[in-house]
Write a protein that holds these residues in place. Sequence first.
Motif: not given
Lengths: 345, 274, 292
Positions: A39-44, A61-64, B229-238, A294-295
């Motif tokens: 998300e951070k890199s998407l923004r920058t 929007v964050l999520g899955t 939800v933010v934690m799940l999303s965060y944990l997807q990649n780190q 970044a990624i």
Amino acid sequence: MKTLKPCRPLLALAGLAFTVAMPARAADLTVTAFGGVWEKSLRTCYVEPFQKKTGKTVDVVLGTPAQWVNQVAANPAKPPIDVFLTLIDGAEDAKARGLVEKIDPAKVSNLADVPEPLKQVVGGDAVVLHYGAAGLAYNEAKIKNPPKSWAEFIERTLKGEWQAALPGINVASTTPTAVIWNFNDVLGGKVGDISPVIAKMKALRDSGNVIFWNDVNQFLTQMQSGEADIGIYWDGRAWAARDGGFKSLNFYYPAPGGVVSPTVVQKVKNGSPAAWEFIDFLFSSEPQSCWAAAIQYPVASTKAQYKPEQKARMPKLEDVRWPPFAEIPAAMPKWVETWNKDIGR
Amino acid sequence: MTATASWRRLERRLPILLLLAFVLIFFAFLLAPIVFVVLVSFGDSEIIAFPVTSYSLRWYHRLLEYRPLLDSLWFSLKLAGASAVLAALFGVPAALALARSRSGLADLVSTVLLAPLSIPMILLGIALLYKLSAIGLGISFTSLLIAHTVVSIPYVVRTVVAVYRGIGRNYEEAAAILGASRRQTFTYVTLPLIGSGIFSGMLFAVLISLDNLSLSLFFGSAQTNTLPVVMLSYLQNQFDPAIAAIGTVQMIIALVALLLIERTVGLKFMSSPS
Amino acid sequence: MTAAAATAIRRSRRALGAGLWPVLPAMIFLLLFFLLPLAENGLQSLYVPDAAGEPVFSLDYYVRLFTDGYYLGVLGRTIWVSLLATIICILIGYPVAFFMVRHAGRWNGLMIFLLVAPLLTSIIMRTFGWNVILARNGVLNSTLMSLGLIERPLRLLQDPSAVIIGLVHVLVPFMVISIAAVLKGIDTRLEEAAELLGASRWRTFREITLPLSLDGIATGAIVVFMLANGSFLTMLLLGGGSVVTLPLLIYQQFLLVQNLGFAAAMGNVLLVLAVISLFLQLRLIRRDGGAS
């Protein structure tokens, strides 16, 4: 409502909670992202330069993927999301439900710099933004002579040379391709008949030399705690763990090659037309270079620049194997049921 | 003092000492995995690993730097609080009526009020997403609040029913005989007596709401991001100790909140008045 | 008793629960936002895609669930795991609740904090914590080995026992608090009177305290059983898939197969099962522990 009287202040409070304005769409454009570095890199790399260039505002929007697809499916006329940045199984699902538009090369001129195979995913309803590949991650302190090929990995695991960690059936976007299709393909099976891989997995499970992980981070915990010595994992995550301090973790792609997992971009039907402009911006060379750095994944644009150490680790497009993503969703119900019944992990 | 007398004293105390030992072992079990989480949050390493070799506060700095984790925690707390209050408003009157009802309908009504406990959240989440979108509420705080209230009501209803039935009618009848109005009886007699029920029901509601990934998932947007939800999303990649740090922050908030409730409301919710 | 007092009592009884109307707001709310959406969603389970992918009316999903031995096994295991977790939670939770209410005094607030603290960390982190403790060369195994109690490390992860440990760990706080809330309301003078009359402590507990707190055990049992019945992450992360329950299969249908119809069918079966056991349990409490 006699009994409620003493609760009046509480009622007022609840009323207040109800009237907290339901936020109308706050920005011109809404795009999806995974949390953290992404998300951070998407923004920058993308959002901020895009906003500066066009003056349009972008919400992230964050999520899955399963969340995003259902949110759009529930509001098809006024979708809450305009651009999906998603994994390929989520993209196939969105296409199957008719939620996305064909990617129009006329509206995305930067696609000229994207290699043809990356534009032909999901029947043209998506373009690959970047990709990673699954291979073997192993603990160098424990294994001196890692298997050269996937087949060798299976056989030596059966012999008990190490404890292997494999993803269980519930790890979406991983097990169906990196295990079921991959092993089945190596063992000579077809999408319509996975009995070869099921027979081998049964033997592996019964050998006692395999444990299963059901969350992508659990693999790292298992490797560090010594529960496992080697296992199927993703390149980007493995390198990040090594660079982050897990020094004895190494990673490679066994023959005949790693199994690709692309991250793709989709334009949501009935979403803002500004989405096309944003998608085009996603594929311009400068933001792509920024994103790659970044990624730590290879990106779609051939004009993107990489640091030399990243280039050395990156899988080449011609070296990775492409599972038949389009055929897998139809086969999944049977795959999942067979796996559940015969292997049950 | 004779030997028999001190033996008697020991005999008298033994059950309590055994009980104390049991309770200590219980808390050791409860806290064992959490201790490692807290330790890791103070680690200096980029990845979550144990043992922790060097300590730092960098992951707490990271929380300040990477806003979504703290922002969504704040949002989740508001949501949990609001849904617990709403659940109490719906649940307490219903529970009081049910606890004393001799109507044959009572069991049926109780079953309906408790039923949200028994459906997997994913299915409820999907069903509500499509329903609330169809009536125009879509993906909003209101939708989240409705969803979380639905699953919170059973906790309040059940705990209040249990406590209210346990205390008997005597107190309220005494108040009535002494001439208290219904409202006075409720405010000064009933409410304090069922306090432990309301408290535990709302506590359950808050805990379930804070951890409710499967329901919140469907209503996440840039404006309505909950912590799970933010934690799940965060944990997807780190997989870094920031997730351990946010858990520790949550525990500190819980500690402060419980202390505040004790000091201000002055209620000892869970111990006998002696 | 004077006539005035009798009227007052009648009035208070009428006011405090003779009628069921105070349940209406909650019932209407749940009707709108629980029963209706769920019913609409549940209908999907009656439509199965045909060869062309068009949904047609069919009981196929239910037939599969009730005739295929695999699914029946999963159903049985779901109930068994939840039941086992509930029983263990009662056995462990009651003494703790009793201690908390009767002996904790000013440590009461701290105990509540310690009870809820584990619930405030993400399941992923709790799993990590268990991994540190239960792994092959984890804290527990190395302690046991250095004490000479075992020779080879025990396999504790990826095993049904890890699932039960994990479930009890997160659910037992609900049991403790449910029981404690009711114990707190019990008039301690009843117990004192019994002891004054010469009853032993154990007898006082068995004949006075325990029966009066049954409603708290019932609350805890309902909450723990239902929460266990609906959880899948613990099974997934601690059990390594060695324990497959119905919610896990629902999650699979949602995430891997995107077959919401089959998921809804399994959800309906789970719901009906849970509601029946709920109804029976409520009946039972009313008859036994019932109103004083």
